[in-house]
Every structure is written in C-alpha cells, then in structure tokens.
Design a protein around this motif. Structure first.
Motif, PDB file in Angstrom:
ATOM      1  N   ASP A   1      30.784  57.345  77.089  1.00 60.92           N
ATOM      2  CA  ASP A   1      31.517  56.762  76.387  1.00 60.92           C
ATOM      3  C   ASP A   1      32.968  56.937  76.301  1.00 60.92           C
ATOM      4  N   GLU A   2      33.719  55.894  76.262  1.00 59.59           N
ATOM      5  CA  GLU A   2      34.969  56.009  76.565  1.00 59.59           C
ATOM      6  C   GLU A   2      35.997  56.528  75.389  1.00 59.59           C
ATOM      7  N   GLY A   3      35.386  56.511  74.242  1.00 59.31           N
ATOM      8  CA  GLY A   3      35.911  57.034  72.913  1.00 59.31           C
ATOM      9  C   GLY A   3      37.004  56.298  72.430  1.00 59.31           C
ATOM     10  N   SER A   4      36.728  54.877  72.502  1.00 61.85           N
ATOM     11  CA  SER A   4      37.798  53.732  72.022  1.00 61.85           C
ATOM     12  C   SER A   4      37.248  53.687  70.536  1.00 61.85           C
ATOM     13  N   PRO A   5      38.205  53.046  69.564  1.00 55.11           N
ATOM     14  CA  PRO A   5      37.843  52.755  68.189  1.00 55.11           C
ATOM     15  C   PRO A   5      36.395  51.697  68.103  1.00 55.11           C
ATOM     16  N   VAL A   6      35.709  52.125  67.092  1.00 57.05           N
ATOM     17  CA  VAL A   6      34.701  51.305  66.775  1.00 57.05           C
ATOM     18  C   VAL A   6      34.975  50.078  65.943  1.00 57.05           C
ATOM     19  N   LEU A   7      34.020  49.352  65.918  1.00 56.63           N
ATOM     20  CA  LEU A   7      33.965  47.913  65.206  1.00 56.63           C
ATOM     21  C   LEU A   7      34.154  48.633  63.564  1.00 56.63           C
TER      22      LEU A   7
ATOM     23  N   SER B   1      28.228  52.042  60.837  1.00 57.87           N
ATOM     24  CA  SER B   1      27.585  53.068  60.028  1.00 57.87           C
ATOM     25  C   SER B   1      27.233  54.276  60.842  1.00 57.87           C
ATOM     26  N   GLY B   2      26.677  55.215  60.386  1.00 54.21           N
ATOM     27  CA  GLY B   2      26.304  56.434  61.097  1.00 54.21           C
ATOM     28  C   GLY B   2      27.344  57.508  61.199  1.00 54.21           C
ATOM     29  N   GLY B   3      27.280  58.410  62.160  1.00 50.79           N
ATOM     30  CA  GLY B   3      28.096  59.567  62.206  1.00 50.79           C
ATOM     31  C   GLY B   3      29.517  59.295  62.607  1.00 50.79           C
ATOM     32  N   ASP B   4      30.102  60.162  63.081  1.00 54.85           N
ATOM     33  CA  ASP B   4      31.568  60.005  63.706  1.00 54.85           C
ATOM     34  C   ASP B   4      31.823  59.840  64.987  1.00 54.85           C
ATOM     35  N   ARG B   5      30.820  59.879  65.853  1.00 54.78           N
ATOM     36  CA  ARG B   5      31.075  60.029  67.149  1.00 54.78           C
ATOM     37  C   ARG B   5      29.986  58.723  67.824  1.00 54.78           C
ATOM     38  N   ALA B   6      30.678  57.798  68.662  1.00 58.91           N
ATOM     39  CA  ALA B   6      29.934  56.780  68.867  1.00 58.91           C
ATOM     40  C   ALA B   6      29.329  57.114  70.503  1.00 58.91           C
ATOM     41  N   ARG B   7      28.091  56.649  70.817  1.00 56.51           N
ATOM     42  CA  ARG B   7      27.614  56.845  72.193  1.00 56.51           C
ATOM     43  C   ARG B   7      27.258  55.610  72.677  1.00 56.51           C
ATOM     44  N   SER B   8      27.322  55.443  73.932  1.00 58.60           N
ATOM     45  CA  SER B   8      27.121  54.165  74.879  1.00 58.60           C
ATOM     46  C   SER B   8      25.961  54.048  75.628  1.00 58.60           C
TER      47      SER B   8
ATOM     48  N   VAL C   1      26.016  48.466  64.731  1.00 56.68           N
ATOM     49  CA  VAL C   1      26.377  48.286  65.953  1.00 56.68           C
ATOM     50  C   VAL C   1      27.895  48.626  65.951  1.00 56.68           C
ATOM     51  N   ALA C   2      28.346  49.640  66.669  1.00 59.16           N
ATOM     52  CA  ALA C   2      29.838  49.987  66.825  1.00 59.16           C
ATOM     53  C   ALA C   2      30.429  49.471  67.785  1.00 59.16           C
ATOM     54  N   GLY C   3      29.832  48.586  68.768  1.00 62.48           N
ATOM     55  CA  GLY C   3      30.391  47.872  69.843  1.00 62.48           C
ATOM     56  C   GLY C   3      29.148  47.226  70.706  1.00 62.48           C
ATOM     57  N   LEU C   4      29.455  45.838  71.276  1.00 63.78           N
ATOM     58  CA  LEU C   4      28.399  45.497  71.861  1.00 63.78           C
ATOM     59  C   LEU C   4      28.971  44.283  72.694  1.00 63.78           C
ATOM     60  N   LYS C   5      28.632  44.280  73.840  1.00 63.63           N
ATOM     61  CA  LYS C   5      29.194  43.239  74.845  1.00 63.63           C
ATOM     62  C   LYS C   5      28.058  42.763  75.800  1.00 63.63           C
ATOM     63  N   ILE C   6      27.897  41.562  75.782  1.00 61.58           N
ATOM     64  CA  ILE C   6      26.836  40.856  76.772  1.00 61.58           C
ATOM     65  C   ILE C   6      27.425  40.819  78.215  1.00 61.58           C
ATOM     66  N   GLN C   7      26.733  41.607  79.015  1.00 55.49           N
ATOM     67  CA  GLN C   7      26.950  41.965  80.241  1.00 55.49           C
ATOM     68  C   GLN C   7      26.451  40.954  81.389  1.00 55.49           C
ATOM     69  N   ASP C   8      25.081  40.376  81.193  1.00 57.23           N
ATOM     70  CA  ASP C   8      24.473  39.618  82.231  1.00 57.23           C
ATOM     71  C   ASP C   8      23.379  38.801  81.219  1.00 57.23           C
ATOM     72  N   ILE C   9      23.093  37.465  81.993  1.00 52.03           N
ATOM     73  CA  ILE C   9      21.932  36.884  81.477  1.00 52.03           C
ATOM     74  C   ILE C   9      21.082  36.501  82.548  1.00 52.03           C
ATOM     75  N   HIS C  10      19.981  36.595  82.615  1.00 49.08           N
ATOM     76  CA  HIS C  10      18.996  36.348  83.468  1.00 49.08           C
ATOM     77  C   HIS C  10      18.172  35.009  83.155  1.00 49.08           C
TER      78      HIS C  10
END
Length: 414
Positions: free
Chosen positions: A59-65, A69-76, A109-118
């Motif tokens: 995880d890059e450590g950027s601000p979350v949305l 909810s949850g703790g204080d550390r985001a994981r990717s 969801v603290a961050g979500l990006k659609i990366q590809d569609i099959h």
C-alpha cells in the motif's frame, strides 16, 4: 456452462479484506446487508458474484476515502470478481450498474479502482464495435502509412463559421491530414453546426483534387441522440468523412445509438476523463474504461500525449495507447486509433514512437502547427518530417539539417 464476466479491481481497505471483498460481491449481485426471504443456496449458486482472487500488494499510504470504516491503516489488494451473465445479459448500461455501482460507497472500501474488464463473447454479438478502426480510418483519410497528422480548431470557441473555414483553408493549403473541432464547440449560437459544416466542407472539397484525398474533418456533433443522428446524416450528405462526440457527455447509450446509425468514423473525445481516472486508487484505469467505448463503437480514442500540459505521466499515456492497439476480441478487427494531443510538437514525435513502437495513431498538434513562425504549412511540414525521422531512426537534429521548417520548429518548441 454459464458465461461469466470477470473484472479486476485494486481494493484498499482498513477492515477485514476477505469480509469486504465478499460484501462487495454480495452488494453487486444477490445479497444485501441482511439475509432476505428467497435468498437460498440455490439462488446464490445461480446469481451470486464470486471472489476469484484476493492478493495483497504494498500500500502506498495515501489518504483513504472519507467515511471508511475499520482501523487506522489501509492495506491494498488485487481483487478479481466474476458474475454470471444471466444476471444482466450483454448490456453496457447494466454492466456499468453491476461493476461500478454502489460498491464505491461501501464503508469498508477505503479505495477502489477498476483495472480491467474481461468481456465475454456475448458482448461481441450484442454490440457492433468500431466500424472503421485503424485500417478503415487510414482508407478514408487517404493516409496509408505513418501517423495521421492533425490539429484542433483554435481558439476553441469564438470563431464563427466563416472564420473557422478560413483557418481550415490555411490548414488544407499546408497539407494537413486531419482536423477536429474542439470539444467546447458543437452547436453554439455564434457558430451553428449546420453553417460551420457547410463552410468547412466547401473548403475541404475545393482542396480534395489537389491533395488527392479529402482532409478528414471530425466535426463535433455532441448533443441529444436525435440531434446527433440528424447531424450525422447532414455530414454524410455534405460529403464529410468523420464525426466527433464527447463520450462523457453523451454516455454509452448515446454512443451506441450513434454507432448503430453511423456510416462514418467516430472520433471519441475523452474530455472529463480526469474525474474518473486521475486518482491512483479510485475510479477507473484507462484500459478498463476505454473498452466500454470501443465496444459501443468508437474508432478513435484520445490518450493525451507525451510531455503533455496536464497531470498524466508519460507511462500512463503510452499504456493507454497500447491498450487501443490491443484487440478487444481475438477474432474481430477492432483495434482503434489512439489520438495523441495536448501540447504536442516536433519534440514529442521521437519519444512517442520510441515508447509506443508503432505509428498507427492520430497525432494532433494545435500550437505545434499553427504557432510555427513560418506559418501553418511549415508547421505541418515540420511535424511530418519529425515523424518521418522518428520512424526511420534518424535523430531529430540530424533531420533538421536539411529542413528549414523543422529547424525553426525545434528552435521554437524546445
């Protein structure tokens, strides 16, 4: 076997990642926040989305949305979900509701990006895809090899039809391949579509015999669906060879309707893309997003440009262009022309070709042509010479030794 749609996301969360992934899958298929009558095992087996992959990466450590909810550390995590196509069928509007709907709003969801569609095969039969693509565009434009060299009408707005035609006159005299309206100019009272089209096409027709081809003019017909269809027909009747539409303004349904009606190449402008793709961990990747429009029928897709005037890094620009050159379906000729723009000059031809490894593209330069000190014709000539040198592997400065126009362009745009 039930056909399935598969989508790749990058997910950031401060909660239990497996729980969040399952919540997303449930929210976007058969589940909700509580079990409901009728949601039995058979229904879930038939309709539930499935978490296919959940793999952690750094995880890059950027601000979350906000509101996460949850703790204080985001994981990717790399997240792959799949859906049975029986849920929604081969429909772009309902595809979007499924893969890009309420999942962005979930607290987990603290961050979500659609990366590809099959895309499964059923979409290939439901949608026409590009009508011209690379080969058809080259044929209509009369440019069999090398980049299609183009420009944008500038100033963006403010010119009336006659003033627009005067600029087109200079561009045609200079040997341009392609001209497009700015996305801000469609059918304003100061420069009405019908009058602009007739004034510009009179110029293009006058130069066609001398050039041995018609300069391709992508006139902006963005509007309501019935307006776009009427404008398309007028372009065709007037002898035009291309139409342009602002994708985020008309939406997939608008583009699909235009494609099903159209007999001309469709130049697709991505204005507004930044609010969908600029964030590194929210929204859409270009690779995923552009597939929607290719499926709906775009022939040319904007990708920004090397050393552009906007935020986008060169790596992202090249990745977007390469995505356009990849087939959407293996057995259909549906590659589309990437359109480079935004601050492009003779200085960006070599790095663009070196990074992309191809010259199947439309290269549009506004100031890079019309601001050439020796005039528009010299601007066109210098840009073409820069590209010829790039493809031939000749250094730009070496090529400029035999061209006053190119030498002056290097001096001007360095």
């Amino acid at each position: 076997m039930v056909e399935r749609l598969t989508v790749d996301y990058s997910l950031r969360t401060q909660d239990d990642p497996r729980k969040v992934a399952e919540t997303i899958a449930g929210e976007q298929s058969s589940g909700t926040f509580i079990a409901t009558p009728g949601e039995d095992a058979a229904l879930k087996e038939r309709a539930a989305a499935t978490v296919e992959i959940l793999e952690e990466f750094e995880d890059e450590g950027s601000p979350v949305l906000p509101g996460s909810s949850g703790g204080d550390r985001a994981r990717s995590f790399g997240l792959r979900l799949s859906w049975p196509m029986t849920n929604f069928g081969p429909s772009i509007p309902n595809l979007l509701a499924t893969i890009a709907g309420n999942l962005f709003e979930l607290k987990g969801v603290a961050g979500l990006k659609i990366q590809d569609i099959h895309l499964p095969e059923s979409f290939k039969t439901a949608y026409l895809g590009p009508g011209f693509g690379i080969e058809g565009t080259r044929r209509v434009a009369g440019v069999s090899r090398g980049p299609i060299v183009g420009t944008i009408i500038k100033p963006s707005v403010g010119l009336d039809p006659d003033e627009t035609a005067s600029l087109v006159e200079a561009l045609c005299e200079g040997g341009i391949d392609f001209i497009k309206d700015d996305e801000l100019q469609a059918d304003g009272p100061h420069c009405p579509f019908d009058e602009r089209l007739r004034a510009v096409m009179a110029v293009i027709d006058r130069h066609a015999d001398r050039l041995g081809r018609k300069v391709m003019y992508a006139i902006n017909l963005t509007g309501e669906i019935d307006e776009m269809l009427r404008r398309h027909d007028l372009v065709a009747e007037t002898g035009g060879t291309c139409v342009m539409v602002s994708l985020n303004s008309v939406g997939p349904t608008g583009l699909t309707a235009l494609r099903r009606h159209s007999s001309l190449p469709i130049h697709a402008h991505r204005n507004g893309w930044g609010y969908l793709g600029r964030s590194p961990d929210n929204g859409w990747s270009y690779r995923a997003w552009h597939k929607i429009w290719r499926l709906a029928g775009a022939d040319h897709m904007h990708v920004n440009g090397i050393a552009n005037k906007f935020w986008e890094p060169d790596d992202s620009v090249i990745e977007s262009a390469k995505a356009c050159l990849d087939p959407l379906f293996a057995d259909r000729p549906d590659r589309v022309m990437p359109v480079f723009s935004s601050g492009q000059t003779v200085m960006t031809a070599h790095p663009t070709f070196e990074r992309l490894g191809a010259d199947d593209l439309i290269f549009t330069a506004g100031g890079g042509i019309v601001a050439h000190p020796q005039g528009v014709a010299a601007g066109v000539r210098s840009l073409r010479e820069a590209w010829e040198a790039a493809v031939a592997g000749v250094p730009l400065e070496e090529a400029a030794k035999n061209s006053a126009a190119l030498s002056k362009a290097i001096e001007t745009y360095s």
